[in-house]
Design an enzyme around this catalytic site. Sequence first.
Site, short mmCIF file in Angstrom:
data_model
loop_
_atom_site.label_atom_id
_atom_site.label_comp_id
_atom_site.label_asym_id
_atom_site.label_seq_id
_atom_site.Cartn_x
_atom_site.Cartn_y
_atom_site.Cartn_z
CE LYS A 211 -4.11 2.03 2.04
NZ LYS A 211 -3.73 3.38 1.60
NE ARG A 231 -10.33 8.06 -2.32
CZ ARG A 231 -10.03 6.97 -1.61
NH1 ARG A 231 -8.78 6.71 -1.31
NH2 ARG A 231 -10.97 6.16 -1.20
CE LYS A 380 -8.71 1.77 4.96
NZ LYS A 380 -8.98 3.13 4.44
#
Length: 518
Positions: A211, A231, A380
């Site tokens: 990540k 995004r 995540k």
Amino acid sequence: MLLADLVACTDEVAATSSRTGKIEALAGLLTGTAGSQAGVVAGLIAGDPRQGRIGVGWATVAALRTQPAAQPSLTVADLDAMLDAIADASGEGSTQRRLDLLGDFLARATTAETDFVRRLLVGELRQGASEGVVVEAVARAAGVPAAPVRRALMLAGDLGETAGIALSEGRAGLDAVGFRPMRPIRPMLASTADDAASAVAALGRCSVEWKLDGIRIQAHRQGNEVRVWTRNLNEVTGRLGEVVEVMRDLPVDTVALDGEVLGLAEDLSPAAFQDTMGRVGTRQSGEAAPAGAGPVRVAPVFFDVLHLDGRDLLDEPLEARLECLRKAVADHRVPGVVTDDPDEAERTFDAAVAAGHEGVMVKAAGSPYAAGRRGKAWRKVKPVRRLDLVVLAVEPGSGRRHRWLSNIHLGARDPDGGFVMVGKTFKGMTDEMLEWQTRRFEELATDRNPYVVRLRPEQVVEIAVDGVQRSSRYPGGVALRFARVVRYRSDKPAAEADTITAVRSFLPGASGSIGSEP
């Protein structure tokens, strides 16, 4: 539709904690609304007007003083037209033009309408009409299932457009919405996991990927044309020439990719997040560029492919998409491994953190690309960082939180005396916590105005953060990233809160680490 009717509906939505109640109220507002106006209304109640950000910030809104109208006369169309005019204002004198437009509009607005518009412009509606709630309301008003509305939103990328289609064309119009290269879609989102091993144990075979501490982008190419979005679907093609060059060099004709743009320091190590952000976004009003931070090189790194040379891949399993990604981008792919071994997942996490990145993403190998959704298929994993800080001030809540004191100002202890502000947050607070802190902060209040209540610096709060970054916005030269409340530490005196030195130890490249004391 009168603006007053929309405002009254949002007040009703804010006043109820029932999701069903919110949906019913919004569906009642939308039912019978013409398709084009339905799109405008849906965007407004979700706090996402179709004009996007229009150059009016908190300072502008706070400076305007108008006498409220006695009776409502404005329509939703009037508000939409005013936002269009402000968005179109540019060039010399545009700031004053925006002020005049907003001032003239608010001079015709009632007190409730003025409050709504002010909160809309600064992103502070918070009435509980989340996008998911609005989608359910649109579906109910249109008499269609929610699933095709969600999928159309995923593919169209615009809530207002989707609502307009649903209410004017029904199920047939929604089903006709498809993926189109050169039009971005909502990114797939991830939930959180405590560690990589448990995520793999829960999901089975997974892609465990680094990540990166970059900016999420979606990049499309068709022939020689390339477009890049963030995004939030804001186009940034003109700011990312390096990404355009990479896209044009790929051995494909048409492709849509999901990834990150990563800033690189002079030694090619990852640059600080805000240095990368300087290439992609804008700083908050009044915040100067970080000292010593100039333009940085950026490089794209991709982790998913949505379309490749005429083949839509959204419904393909991740492992098949990764094979297409390997063929399309070669060396521009994020590091990672496909595995069902929890120990290998942990080793990948350790390698990512050691290389200066945020952690890992653990993704189920068989998962489709569920754009715009935060499901369990992607998780995540980041190192846990916590700080014990002192609450210096608090802001009255708005929307659903209007009864409470909500947004807290956070300070770290200065070893030379006093406290240094390092950020704000309203995240992580339950209703019970909001009720408790409102009572507590009224006891600590020393001064107040309509916007902030100053407090005696006595209450310690445990805060989880994703890290810190350099910032000239606060006296300590740093700001917290994604701060959220874990718990209040009434057992701990302010004299034992973490110091500004400890906060700075979280800066990328800083040595040492800290954690909250038990």
